[in-house]
Design an enzyme around this catalytic site. Structure first.
Site, PDB file in Angstrom:
ATOM      1  N   THR A  96      -1.600   5.733   1.766  1.00  0.00           N
ATOM      2  CA  THR A  96      -2.820   4.933   1.709  1.00  0.00           C
ATOM      3  C   THR A  96      -3.017   4.176   3.017  1.00  0.00           C
ATOM      4  O   THR A  96      -2.071   3.651   3.589  1.00  0.00           O
ATOM      5  CB  THR A  96      -2.757   3.928   0.543  1.00  0.00           C
ATOM      6  OG1 THR A  96      -2.634   4.658  -0.688  1.00  0.00           O
ATOM      7  CG2 THR A  96      -4.005   3.075   0.487  1.00  0.00           C
ATOM      8  N   LEU A 154       0.870  -1.171   0.000  1.00  0.00           N
ATOM      9  CA  LEU A 154       0.000   0.000   0.000  1.00  0.00           C
ATOM     10  C   LEU A 154       0.907   1.221   0.000  1.00  0.00           C
ATOM     11  O   LEU A 154       1.926   1.232   0.690  1.00  0.00           O
ATOM     12  CB  LEU A 154      -0.897   0.019   1.250  1.00  0.00           C
ATOM     13  CG  LEU A 154      -2.009  -1.028   1.347  1.00  0.00           C
ATOM     14  CD1 LEU A 154      -2.780  -0.857   2.650  1.00  0.00           C
ATOM     15  CD2 LEU A 154      -2.961  -0.922   0.170  1.00  0.00           C
ATOM     16  N   ASP A 155       0.528   2.245  -0.774  1.00  0.00           N
ATOM     17  CA  ASP A 155       1.331   3.469  -0.821  1.00  0.00           C
ATOM     18  C   ASP A 155       1.462   4.071   0.572  1.00  0.00           C
ATOM     19  O   ASP A 155       0.635   3.819   1.455  1.00  0.00           O
ATOM     20  CB  ASP A 155       0.679   4.499  -1.754  1.00  0.00           C
ATOM     21  CG  ASP A 155       0.595   4.007  -3.186  1.00  0.00           C
ATOM     22  OD1 ASP A 155       1.378   3.103  -3.548  1.00  0.00           O
ATOM     23  OD2 ASP A 155      -0.250   4.513  -3.932  1.00  0.00           O
ATOM     24  N   LYS A 156       2.477   4.877   0.744  1.00  0.00           N
ATOM     25  CA  LYS A 156       2.743   5.482   2.054  1.00  0.00           C
ATOM     26  C   LYS A 156       1.530   6.243   2.583  1.00  0.00           C
ATOM     27  O   LYS A 156       1.208   6.181   3.777  1.00  0.00           O
ATOM     28  CB  LYS A 156       3.947   6.422   1.960  1.00  0.00           C
ATOM     29  CG  LYS A 156       4.337   7.061   3.280  1.00  0.00           C
ATOM     30  CD  LYS A 156       5.562   7.960   3.119  1.00  0.00           C
ATOM     31  CE  LYS A 156       5.914   8.644   4.431  1.00  0.00           C
ATOM     32  NZ  LYS A 156       7.091   9.540   4.304  1.00  0.00           N
TER      33      LYS A 156
END
Length: 226
Positions: A87, A83-85
């Site tokens: 997100t 998961l993106d930072k």
């Protein structure tokens, strides 16, 4: 463990055991201080990833999701997927490499559902475009995705279900239809649904039912959706 043994706190099949060299077959009833002790080959954790934390086992500069895990025996655990930072949401953490490989395999098409908040109105046309597949700058269009409009206005909210895991995929999909993602949260991965009682940064062990369901869907043979 040797200290526990010396103090007579360990029992094997009801008999106190003080020797660390004692070998067990695995079917014995072992207790520590009267409480049963079990060996588990695999560990499965549901983590509610907060924003601002990177999805990695280690990072010299950034705080990682593994820094949130306080279990003593966590050295072989790893997050399944990324998961993106910025997100939030559901992240599976385990040491079961085989299950992780199956869940992430492009051939399995495991669904992942996200809640998102974006700039601009979302229209019925966007639903059709998501369903048809979008050009997000890769060699191939995205596979069909489901877009559910929750509200539409200057700031809109929606649920998006994808069966791939391309880099920044949801953000790039909305960019391709002229919108910018302001907030993104993963709600589910396959049959695993984020526990509403789990606050950001917290985690819990998966139930036996949740583990069985994940193993079942990951073993299913699926046809190519392309």
């Amino acid at each position: 463990v040797k200290q526990f043994l010396k103090k007579g706190l360990v029992q094997v099949d009801g008999i106190t055991e003080k020797q660390a060299k004692r070998k067990v077959l695995g079917n014995e009833q072992i207790t520590l201080n009267g409480k049963p002790v079990y060996y588990e080959e695999h560990c499965y954790l549901m983590l509610h990833k907060p924003a601002g934390v990177v999805t990695a086992t280690e990072d010299k500069k950034e705080k990682t999701v593994m820094d949130l895990i306080t279990l003593q025996q966590k050295k072989d655990l790893f997050p399944v997927g990324r998961l993106d930072k910025d997100t939030e949401g559901l992240l599976l953490v385990t040491n079961d490499g085989e299950l992780a490989h199956r869940l992430l395999s492009p051939k399995k098409h495991v669904d992942k559902c996200y809640f998102t908040r974006v700039t601009g109105q979302i229209h019925e046309e966007d639903i059709h475009r998501f369903k048809e597949g979008l050009d997000i700058g890769d060699e191939k269009k995205t596979l069909p995705a489901d877009l559910e409009i929750l509200s539409s206005g200057e700031i809109s909210e929606a649920k998006v279900t994808i069966c791939e895991g391309r880099y920044h995929q949801v953000k790039r999909m909305f960019e391709s239809v002229g919108k910018k993602v302001l907030y993104l949260k993963r709600l589910s991965m396959g049959t695993l649904i984020l526990d509403d009682l789990l606050p950001p940064g917290a985690y819990r062990t998966l139930t036996a039912g949740e583990i069985r369901s994940l193993q079942t869907i990951s073993k299913k043979e699926t046809g190519d959706k392309e």
